[in-house]
Structure formats: C-alpha cells, structure tokens
Design a protein around this motif. Structure first.
Motif, PDB file in Angstrom:
ATOM      1  N   GLY A 120       0.852  -1.185   0.000  1.00 50.52           N
ATOM      2  CA  GLY A 120       0.000   0.000   0.000  1.00 50.52           C
ATOM      3  C   GLY A 120       0.888   1.235   0.000  1.00 50.52           C
ATOM      4  N   GLY A 121       0.415   2.277   0.628  1.00 55.45           N
ATOM      5  CA  GLY A 121       1.240   3.463   0.757  1.00 55.45           C
ATOM      6  C   GLY A 121       2.299   3.261   1.827  1.00 55.45           C
ATOM      7  N   VAL A 122       3.299   4.071   1.782  1.00 50.76           N
ATOM      8  CA  VAL A 122       4.363   3.977   2.772  1.00 50.76           C
ATOM      9  C   VAL A 122       3.816   4.276   4.167  1.00 50.76           C
ATOM     10  CG1 VAL A 122       6.577   4.950   3.482  1.00 50.76           C
ATOM     11  CG2 VAL A 122       6.121   4.580   1.067  1.00 50.76           C
ATOM     12  N   ASN A 139       6.829   0.365   9.014  1.00 48.71           N
ATOM     13  CA  ASN A 139       7.453   1.677   8.829  1.00 48.71           C
ATOM     14  C   ASN A 139       7.716   2.264  10.217  1.00 48.71           C
ATOM     15  OD1 ASN A 139       8.284   4.191   8.132  1.00 48.71           O
ATOM     16  ND2 ASN A 139       6.450   4.733   6.929  1.00 48.71           N
ATOM     17  N   ARG A 140       8.962   2.493  10.546  1.00 46.83           N
ATOM     18  CA  ARG A 140       9.298   2.986  11.887  1.00 46.83           C
ATOM     19  C   ARG A 140       8.919   4.455  12.079  1.00 46.83           C
ATOM     20  NH1 ARG A 140      14.325   5.819  12.217  1.00 46.83           N
ATOM     21  NH2 ARG A 140      15.246   5.979  10.155  1.00 46.83           N
ATOM     22  N   ASP A 141       8.742   5.169  10.959  1.00 48.99           N
ATOM     23  CA  ASP A 141       8.411   6.589  11.079  1.00 48.99           C
ATOM     24  C   ASP A 141       6.913   6.845  11.056  1.00 48.99           C
ATOM     25  OD1 ASP A 141      11.095   7.252  11.108  1.00 48.99           O
ATOM     26  OD2 ASP A 141      11.218   7.279   8.904  1.00 48.99           O
ATOM     27  N   ARG A 142       6.140   5.790  11.026  1.00 46.56           N
ATOM     28  CA  ARG A 142       4.677   5.937  10.978  1.00 46.56           C
ATOM     29  C   ARG A 142       4.202   6.541  12.294  1.00 46.56           C
ATOM     30  NH1 ARG A 142       0.292   1.310  10.973  1.00 46.56           N
ATOM     31  NH2 ARG A 142       1.484   0.893  12.824  1.00 46.56           N
TER      32      ARG A 142
END
Length: 80
Positions: free
Chosen positions: A68-70, A76-79
């Motif tokens: 999907g999207g990043v 994703n650690r920056d989510r």
C-alpha cells in the motif's frame, strides 16, 4: 646377522605378510583420500546452493515494494 636378513628376505611367508601389510595400508590411504575428496565436493555443492539462495533473497528484497502506501506500512518505523 647376514643369514637372518637373507632368511627374512627369502622366506615366502614373511614376504606375503609384508605385502599384505603394504596393501592394507595403501587401501586405507586411498580410502581416506577419496573420502576427503567426496566430502570437499559435498561441501562445495552445499556452499553453491546456499550462495544461490542468498543471491535470490537479495534479488527478492531489492524488488520488494510496499503493498500500500508507505504511511500504511505496519513496519514503517516513522509511521505516526
């Protein structure tokens, strides 16, 4: 002393025993060498297979794309 050496070198039983000892030692050495070669070939085949698998894993990782999207990627650690 010369008579003893002459007797040992001309006695067919002593010569047969000596030849048998040499033949057994030669067969043992041949078996050890061929076993070592077989082991080396087996190890080389395993290393080749492991290397091919490693290269495939690297290729798969390089081609990986998020589904999907990043921002929606759970890894994703920056989510936020």
């Amino acid at each position: 002393m010369t008579a003893l050496i002459t007797w040992l070198l001309t006695n067919p039983t002593i010569l047969a025993i000596g030849a048998a000892i040499i033949a057994v030692a030669g067969a043992w050495v041949h078996g050890r060498v061929s076993g070592a070669k077989a082991q080396a070939n087996s190890d080389k085949a395993k290393e080749t297979d492991a290397y091919a698998k490693h290269i495939q894993e690297i290729s798969d990782a390089a081609n990986a794309r998020p589904s999907g999207g990043v921002q929606s990627d759970p890894h994703n650690r920056d989510r936020a």
